[in-house]
Design a protein around this motif. Structure first.
Motif, PDB file in Angstrom:
ATOM      1  N   ASN A  69      23.210 -17.766 -14.292  1.00  0.00           N
ATOM      2  CA  ASN A  69      22.062 -18.639 -14.578  1.00  0.00           C
ATOM      3  C   ASN A  69      20.868 -17.855 -15.109  1.00  0.00           C
ATOM      4  O   ASN A  69      20.259 -18.215 -16.126  1.00  0.00           O
ATOM      5  CB  ASN A  69      21.660 -19.404 -13.314  1.00  0.00           C
ATOM      6  N   THR A  70      20.507 -16.780 -14.424  1.00  0.00           N
ATOM      7  CA  THR A  70      19.346 -15.999 -14.868  1.00  0.00           C
ATOM      8  C   THR A  70      19.631 -15.272 -16.176  1.00  0.00           C
ATOM      9  O   THR A  70      18.775 -15.183 -17.049  1.00  0.00           O
ATOM     10  CB  THR A  70      18.942 -14.992 -13.791  1.00  0.00           C
ATOM     11  N   THR A  94      21.719 -16.138 -18.613  1.00  0.00           N
ATOM     12  CA  THR A  94      21.766 -17.074 -19.734  1.00  0.00           C
ATOM     13  C   THR A  94      20.356 -17.477 -20.168  1.00  0.00           C
ATOM     14  O   THR A  94      20.050 -17.514 -21.364  1.00  0.00           O
ATOM     15  CB  THR A  94      22.568 -18.318 -19.346  1.00  0.00           C
ATOM     16  N   GLY A  95      19.497 -17.750 -19.199  1.00  0.00           N
ATOM     17  CA  GLY A  95      18.123 -18.111 -19.551  1.00  0.00           C
ATOM     18  C   GLY A  95      17.402 -16.994 -20.283  1.00  0.00           C
ATOM     19  O   GLY A  95      16.742 -17.226 -21.297  1.00  0.00           O
ATOM     20  N   PRO A 152      27.164 -16.916  -9.695  1.00  0.00           N
ATOM     21  CA  PRO A 152      26.454 -18.048 -10.318  1.00  0.00           C
ATOM     22  C   PRO A 152      24.982 -17.749 -10.577  1.00  0.00           C
ATOM     23  O   PRO A 152      24.440 -18.121 -11.621  1.00  0.00           O
ATOM     24  CB  PRO A 152      26.622 -19.179  -9.295  1.00  0.00           C
ATOM     25  N   ARG A 153      24.326 -17.087  -9.624  1.00  0.00           N
ATOM     26  CA  ARG A 153      22.927 -16.724  -9.832  1.00  0.00           C
ATOM     27  C   ARG A 153      22.785 -15.796 -11.026  1.00  0.00           C
ATOM     28  O   ARG A 153      21.889 -15.953 -11.859  1.00  0.00           O
ATOM     29  CB  ARG A 153      22.389 -16.083  -8.552  1.00  0.00           C
ATOM     30  N   GLU A 186      19.978 -21.394  -5.321  1.00  0.00           N
ATOM     31  CA  GLU A 186      21.412 -21.161  -5.139  1.00  0.00           C
ATOM     32  C   GLU A 186      21.765 -21.094  -3.656  1.00  0.00           C
ATOM     33  O   GLU A 186      22.801 -21.611  -3.219  1.00  0.00           O
ATOM     34  CB  GLU A 186      21.837 -19.873  -5.854  1.00  0.00           C
ATOM     35  N   VAL A 202      15.703 -18.926  -8.676  1.00  0.00           N
ATOM     36  CA  VAL A 202      17.145 -19.176  -8.771  1.00  0.00           C
ATOM     37  C   VAL A 202      17.846 -18.748  -7.486  1.00  0.00           C
ATOM     38  O   VAL A 202      18.747 -19.434  -6.992  1.00  0.00           O
ATOM     39  CB  VAL A 202      17.732 -18.444  -9.997  1.00  0.00           C
ATOM     40  N   GLY A 233      27.320 -26.723  -8.687  1.00  0.00           N
ATOM     41  CA  GLY A 233      27.227 -26.146 -10.025  1.00  0.00           C
ATOM     42  C   GLY A 233      28.586 -25.819 -10.603  1.00  0.00           C
ATOM     43  O   GLY A 233      29.567 -25.590  -9.887  1.00  0.00           O
ATOM     44  N   ASP A 283      13.964 -15.355 -11.360  1.00  0.00           N
ATOM     45  CA  ASP A 283      15.106 -14.914 -10.573  1.00  0.00           C
ATOM     46  C   ASP A 283      14.927 -15.273  -9.098  1.00  0.00           C
ATOM     47  O   ASP A 283      15.870 -15.701  -8.419  1.00  0.00           O
ATOM     48  CB  ASP A 283      15.279 -13.404 -10.728  1.00  0.00           C
TER      49      ASP A 283
END
Length: 427
Positions: free
Chosen positions: A373-374, A376-377, A369-370, A34, A30, A133, A27
């Motif tokens: 991204n975190t 989903t991973g 967005p952050r 970002e 990211v 992104g 995190d």
């Protein structure tokens, strides 16, 4: 290495502490990248290297606040709790300190080395910093006013709380052996026995909630609820069918008083940790934002417990480890949103008197967005763990998946709308 130096034992709650620490390290990276994307896209920084440096500088406060709140919780859990909860606090504290070093020192050195290469200077799109992104582009085109109706988000959260509370009231909680007491039997087997095979055999014999662990070479430990003599013989027969010989080495009764002490200590440690986090967030931000963050955290706890009540899953040490991990994720997400809210409020045009809800909506949109991204991973990893981790980790991964979804939602659409409503009521 730190656990080996301390002579600590790695348990499933300890593994949960590592999961949370690794998630926070990812995190932090990211967050930095970002922010670097934002700086480059806004043309504030002409090169990927200068954008990366600005990203580390601007993300430092959010990284520090989220890690310090987690360290406060880990320290209090270690001091006040016992058993697996204390193990969670130890590994979480070690992991957070290691993740801060890796994210702020090692990652920065490697990333700076990468963007300094001549090929990347000529082709900045290869770094990933030169484009904003997909999620950020869609948000910029659509420009959703996420905080236009904050009370609607709070109504959805209230409905989820009512549904979860109904599950707790109607279905009740199935407390595991750690909290209710039971029987622990250790066997010496002629050949190694796979724990998953033993769990399946015991479930077929009528003991679906039995906890099976290997305790050394050709050693198997089985923990169940209170057993009669006939049931104890059935457990021994089920284990004996898995190998040519299974000798009983130890047979102990675990009293319910130990479970009550563990449950009481965990609740006290959790309450004190939440109070300490509230004080820290009130100092770093404002009491209003700290209250909103802790309220969202309590919202996540109730919903996760309610979902497990509806599903009929046991509330045991595995669930407790997952719950503590979810709490850490939830606070971390809220801190990131509120850090951006604080930054935007500081730079707001005083003459125009921009409304607090508009600033909050913009902060939420910029940090979304952050979060995607975190989230989903983490969801990909936990889905694989739930599908292939075996019976011992399925409930753990399921609780983390539910908690990840609920915590992500609440940090954005419970904590932030609650802060907006509280601010407008105060005015």
């Amino acid at each position: 290495a730190a656990l080996a130096a301390l002579g600590a034992t790695l348990t499933l709650p300890g593994l949960a502490g590592f999961v949370l620490a690794i998630g926070m390290a990812v995190d932090a990276n990211v967050l930095v990248f970002e922010r670097a994307r934002e700086e480059y896209a806004a043309h504030h920084r002409p090169t990927p290297r200068s954008a990366l440096a600005a990203g580390f500088r601007n993300a430092l406060s959010a990284i520090a606040d989220s890690n310090i709140t987690t360290l406060i919780a880990a320290g209090l859990l270690f001091l006040l709790a016992s058993g697996p909860v204390r193990g969670f606090g130890v590994t979480l504290g070690i992991g957070v300190l290691a993740s801060m070093v890796s994210a702020l020192v090692i990652t920065r050195a490697l990333a700076d080395l990468a963007v300094s290469r001549p090929g990347l200077r000529r082709r900045p799109h290869l770094t990933g910093i030169a484009h904003t992104g997909v999620v950020r582009d869609r948000l910029a085109r659509g420009n959703p006013r996420l905080m236009r109706h904050p009370r609607r988000w709070l109504a959805a959260s209230a409905a989820a709380l009512v549904l979860a509370g109904a599950g707790i009231a109607l279905r009740g909680l199935d407390f595991g052996i750690e909290f209710t007491g039971g029987r622990q039997v250790e066997y010496a087997t002629a050949t190694p026995v796979d724990p998953d095979r033993a769990r399946a055999a015991l479930a077929d014999a009528g003991f679906p909630h039995a906890v099976v662990q290997t305790s050394g070479e050709n050693r198997l430990t089985v923990r169940t609820g209170q057993l009669t003599t006939a049931q104890a013989n059935a457990v021994g027969a089920a284990v004996g069918d898995l190998t040519s010989r299974a000798d009983e080495l130890r047979d102990e009764t675990i009293g319910p008083s130990l479970g009550k002490e563990l449950r009481r200590g965990a609740l006290i440690a959790l309450a004190v940790a939440l109070g300490a986090q509230l004080v820290y967030l009130a100092v770093r931000f404002r009491l209003l934002l700290g209250t909103a963050a802790v309220a969202a955290l309590a919202h996540d706890v109730v919903i996760l417990v309610g979902v497990f009540a509806w599903l009929g899953k046991p509330v045991d040490g595995v669930f407790l480890a997952a719950l503590l991990t979810v709490i850490g994720y939830s606070v971390n997400d809220s801190v990131v949103v509120f850090d951006r809210l604080r930054e935007l409020t500081r730079h707001a045009d005083k003459e125009r008197e921009t409304r607090f809800r508009d600033i909050a909506g913009r902060a939420l949109q910029q940090t979304l967005p952050r979060t995607v991204n975190t989230g989903t991973g983490a969801a990909l990893i936990l889905t694989a763990l739930a599908g292939f981790g075996g019976d011992s980790l399925t409930d753990f991964a399921l609780a983390l998946l539910i908690g990840l979804a609920v915590g992500t939602y609440s940090s954005m659409f419970t904590a932030t709308p609650l802060a907006v409503v509280l601010q407008e009521r105060r005015r």
